[in-house]
Scaffold this motif. Sequence first.
Motif, short mmCIF file in Angstrom:
data_model
loop_
_atom_site.label_atom_id
_atom_site.label_comp_id
_atom_site.label_asym_id
_atom_site.label_seq_id
_atom_site.Cartn_x
_atom_site.Cartn_y
_atom_site.Cartn_z
N MET A 743 48.49 29.10 51.24
CA MET A 743 48.14 28.73 49.87
C MET A 743 49.31 28.11 49.11
SD MET A 743 46.56 31.15 46.86
CE MET A 743 44.91 31.36 47.47
N GLY A 744 50.53 28.50 49.46
CA GLY A 744 51.71 27.93 48.80
C GLY A 744 51.80 28.33 47.34
N ASP A 745 52.11 27.35 46.49
CA ASP A 745 52.30 27.63 45.07
C ASP A 745 51.07 28.22 44.40
OD1 ASP A 745 54.85 26.69 45.22
OD2 ASP A 745 54.36 24.66 44.51
N GLY A 746 49.90 27.95 44.97
CA GLY A 746 48.67 28.48 44.39
C GLY A 746 48.64 30.00 44.36
N MET A 747 49.50 30.64 45.13
CA MET A 747 49.53 32.11 45.19
C MET A 747 50.08 32.71 43.91
SD MET A 747 48.54 34.16 47.57
CE MET A 747 48.56 35.89 47.98
N ARG A 748 50.79 31.92 43.12
CA ARG A 748 51.42 32.46 41.91
C ARG A 748 50.42 33.07 40.94
NH1 ARG A 748 55.98 27.77 40.61
NH2 ARG A 748 57.48 28.49 42.17
N GLN A 749 49.23 32.50 40.88
CA GLN A 749 48.23 33.02 39.94
C GLN A 749 47.71 34.41 40.34
OE1 GLN A 749 44.32 30.95 40.17
NE2 GLN A 749 45.23 29.78 41.87
N TYR A 750 47.92 34.77 41.63
CA TYR A 750 47.39 36.05 42.11
C TYR A 750 48.46 37.11 42.32
CZ TYR A 750 43.34 33.09 43.24
OH TYR A 750 42.29 32.21 43.18
N VAL A 751 49.72 36.71 42.47
CA VAL A 751 50.74 37.65 42.93
C VAL A 751 50.89 38.84 41.99
CG1 VAL A 751 52.73 36.51 41.82
CG2 VAL A 751 53.03 37.77 43.97
N GLY A 752 50.68 38.64 40.70
CA GLY A 752 50.80 39.75 39.75
C GLY A 752 49.81 40.86 40.01
N ALA A 753 48.65 40.51 40.59
CA ALA A 753 47.63 41.54 40.87
C ALA A 753 48.00 42.37 42.09
CB ALA A 753 46.28 40.85 41.10
N PHE A 754 48.80 41.79 43.02
CA PHE A 754 49.14 42.50 44.25
C PHE A 754 50.45 43.27 44.15
CE2 PHE A 754 47.14 38.49 46.16
CZ PHE A 754 45.88 39.06 46.21
N LEU A 755 51.41 42.73 43.41
CA LEU A 755 52.79 43.18 43.50
C LEU A 755 52.99 44.67 43.21
CD1 LEU A 755 55.49 42.06 44.29
CD2 LEU A 755 55.90 41.40 41.91
N PRO A 756 52.46 45.22 42.12
CA PRO A 756 52.70 46.65 41.85
C PRO A 756 52.22 47.55 43.00
CG PRO A 756 51.78 45.56 39.92
CD PRO A 756 51.67 44.58 41.04
N ALA A 757 51.05 47.23 43.56
CA ALA A 757 50.53 48.05 44.67
C ALA A 757 51.41 47.94 45.91
CB ALA A 757 49.10 47.64 45.00
N LEU A 758 51.88 46.74 46.22
CA LEU A 758 52.73 46.55 47.40
C LEU A 758 54.05 47.31 47.25
CD1 LEU A 758 52.19 42.72 48.07
CD2 LEU A 758 51.14 44.64 49.28
N VAL A 759 54.63 47.26 46.07
CA VAL A 759 55.89 47.98 45.83
C VAL A 759 55.66 49.49 45.93
CG1 VAL A 759 57.68 48.49 44.11
CG2 VAL A 759 56.88 46.13 44.45
N PHE A 760 54.54 49.96 45.41
CA PHE A 760 54.20 51.39 45.50
C PHE A 760 54.05 51.82 46.96
CE2 PHE A 760 50.78 54.55 46.01
CZ PHE A 760 51.39 55.64 45.38
N ILE A 761 53.33 51.02 47.73
CA ILE A 761 53.05 51.38 49.13
C ILE A 761 54.33 51.44 49.96
CG2 ILE A 761 51.94 50.56 51.27
CD1 ILE A 761 49.70 49.43 49.34
N ILE A 762 55.22 50.46 49.78
CA ILE A 762 56.42 50.42 50.62
C ILE A 762 57.38 51.56 50.26
CG2 ILE A 762 57.94 48.91 49.25
CD1 ILE A 762 58.48 47.43 51.95
N ASN A 763 57.25 52.12 49.07
CA ASN A 763 58.10 53.25 48.65
C ASN A 763 57.43 54.61 48.86
OD1 ASN A 763 60.73 52.32 47.29
ND2 ASN A 763 59.21 50.92 46.42
N ARG A 764 56.21 54.60 49.32
CA ARG A 764 55.42 55.85 49.40
C ARG A 764 55.88 56.71 50.58
NH1 ARG A 764 50.06 56.77 51.63
NH2 ARG A 764 48.89 58.31 50.41
#
Length: 894
Positions: A743-764
């Motif tokens: 998707m490239g740059d188009g991913m920017r509109q979605y990354v905010g929805a994923f980021l908190p969960a990904l950070v939580f999971i990798i630290n869990r």
Amino acid sequence: MTVMSNPTWQPIPTELQQVLELLQQSQSPDTQTQRNVQERLDQLNEHPQFCNYLVFILARLTDQEEATRSLSGLILKNTIRVFWNRLPDEIRSFVKRESLVAIGDPSPLIRATVGIIVTNIVLQEGVVRWPNLLPDLCAMLDSPDAGVCEGAMGALQKICEDSADTLAQEASAPLEMLIPKLLQFFSSQTPKIRALAVNCVNCCLLVQCESLNNYIDAFLVQLFSLANDTDQEVQRQLCRALTLLLDCHLEKLAPQLGNIVEFMLMRTQDSDEHTALEACEFWLALAENPIVCKQTLQNHLPKLIPILVHAMKYSEMDILLLKGDVEEDAMVPDRLEDIRPRFHRAKTQMQKHMRDENEVNEDDDMDDGGDDSSTEWNLRKCAAASLDVLSNIFGDDFLPTLLPILKETLFHQQWEIKESGILALGAVAEGCMNGMTTHLPELIPYLIGCLQDRKALVRSITCWTLSRYCHYVVQQPHEQYFKRLLTELLARILDRNKRVQEAACSAFATLEEEACMELVPDLPEILTTLVAAFERYQAKNLLILYDAVGTLADSVGSYLNNQEYIELLMPPLMNKWMKLRDEDKELFPLLECLSSVATALQHGFLPYCRPVFERCTLLIQRNLEQSAAAVQRPSEVDIPEKDFLIVALDLLSGLAEGLSQHIEPLVAQSNIMQLMFQCAQDATPEVRQSSFALLGDLAKACYQHVEPFLQGFMPVLSQNLNPELISVCNNSIWAIGEISTKMGDGMRQYVGAFLPALVFIINRDKTPKTLLENTAITLGRLGIFCAAEVAPVLQQFIRPWCLALRNIRDNDEKESAFRGLCLMINLNPAGVIQDFIFLCDAIASWNHPQPDLKDMFARILHGFRTQVGETNWNSFTSQFPPPLKERLNAQYGV
């Protein structure tokens, strides 16, 4: 007709006679009569008063045959299960009242039937809406009539078995009244009452109810008083109680553990196999706490190990059930009931480098006690499982006792004893491997020779035991064992005994997983054997054969993409594919098999892909349509089995992975993206799991057909980042990572929805390794096009990110993740300062990074060195482990 007096409701005689005649007809062996009776019963169930007739016959018509009265009760039970909450209050009250009338019937069969009715009513409405039930039953326990007392205790046992967890949560705390009453009857003069009373409390122990804690000391006193009880059922329940107490009240047992162990050693040798089995469960339960187990059993091993090995010998009943005297049965068709249901495990998508390290063979366990898979859990299986788990705790401490036993049993003239020795050798393979290694040069050739034993049961257990030592065999020079083992296993795959075929196929699948590419030179011989097995196998073993073929494809990968091999393998597979109906459950393992084969053959599967793709798409569409119809018309349409949906999605995923861009025309001409979007929102986690795996594979293979649907898919993916559903979460994250690279740059509109969960999971805490690695790689990939969005939170995940990826082999996925990380560090170098040593360690994990990636690493390392100054850098790097320091200096000059 004798009718007991004073029921509050009276039947109409003609109608009563009709019901009695119907009950008598239902006992007819004639199929048409049975069908007519069922139709009439269905009609009568529409009339609430039918329940009154049924309970009236059960409770009041004492001159009727037991079978008729009991059947009346069993039909009533079925009616209660389906219609109870729709019945009028007066009918429900009548059924309850009349049931208790018959609780003390002279007939044990009728008493048991009444107990079944009572517990089913409790299951429907609890005891809150039948407040007098438990007090009435407890009062009946004091009756001078032995039948009433036994009937009441039998009903209480069934209630506790079915509803102890519900009773424990009732606000009225019924167990506070019930448990002390039950404890009184541990010393009853009637053995059956004693056994039932202990059984009731065991049911409460099983759900660890709080009420029992208040009486635990009194319970233990009463329990220990039963040690010398002569009744077998009391002994069984006593053994079960002690086993359950290990889990929830170990501290109470601790002072008596030595005596309990001696008691259990004696009971494990009990002449009654059911009692011996209950006692044997104790060793499995004790092993759940390895520290206590080791402290408790260390001095008892010389007694325990021989007892367990002896218990592993087939009993006469085992041999009878297994048809152990039948040596040749390969031509005998399987009965439908011989084929165990098979459940598909949905695809868990991993980065390519993770498959070998993380895919666990979940079938290689001791639950079948080796290989006697057609019998239920028994003493032999329990003893073998106990030997397995205990050997893992004690390791080579087992061997001084075990080796003399093996020497005696393995070479015994009596085949049953020899067979138990071979099973024992397999059971300790994992736990005692270190100590056994010096004996394996003698044992492996002996076992390979046993594959030609005259007894089929010896040949089959030998297959299993050899499978437990495959790892050792593969590590030795091939001319030593490997070639001979391979040849003999292939011969056993074509054995004339079905049990041996099954064991050989399973063992060969294990060998395939261990040997992988080392099988390549032998592929012609292997494929010729497996293809011959397709012609020879009956229905049950075909399922195992599919697994062996699929495992072979997973193990040798693209080496299978050889025209000679394709012409050998594909015709029998496609022949089965064409013959099986869409609703046939044999499709499950065949679809799994084809998924692996398609992935391995890559473009070699092209001639077969269109019919497979189209049928899978049709299977998915029909399943979704039937699911929708079942919601709209539940009385007319059954909910379809989701397994058909899952296996079809997984096979399409295998096709996409194997064919890559060649799948594009098929996707273009289908509605698979619309179907997949429906699957991604299915209530069943495994369906979502498989749909996300396919989404990621299609994003890699033909992104142009995925892109138009991503606006719908992206919110769904973000909603499935729940680490409690590990595999769903894993596949969702993997798909996000694959989509982000396209998707490239188009991913920017979605990354905010994923980021908190990904950070939580990798630290869990306790996040599984595969999920950690996929999360780290996806976070890194997001950094390629969304570095500005992800870099600000770098400090929140850099340490677990580096730890997750430091042990992964160099490959494309790792490379893309590290490229994204470097871009994020360029934007936020402060985000890694605190954990810089972990970054250095992760960079040093690379063996051969691409030149431009190596330059990126060098710029980061030298940039930090320049920023902190030479003195601080030397002070900092002096803390590095010497191998890390040397590696960084050699590769990057820092």
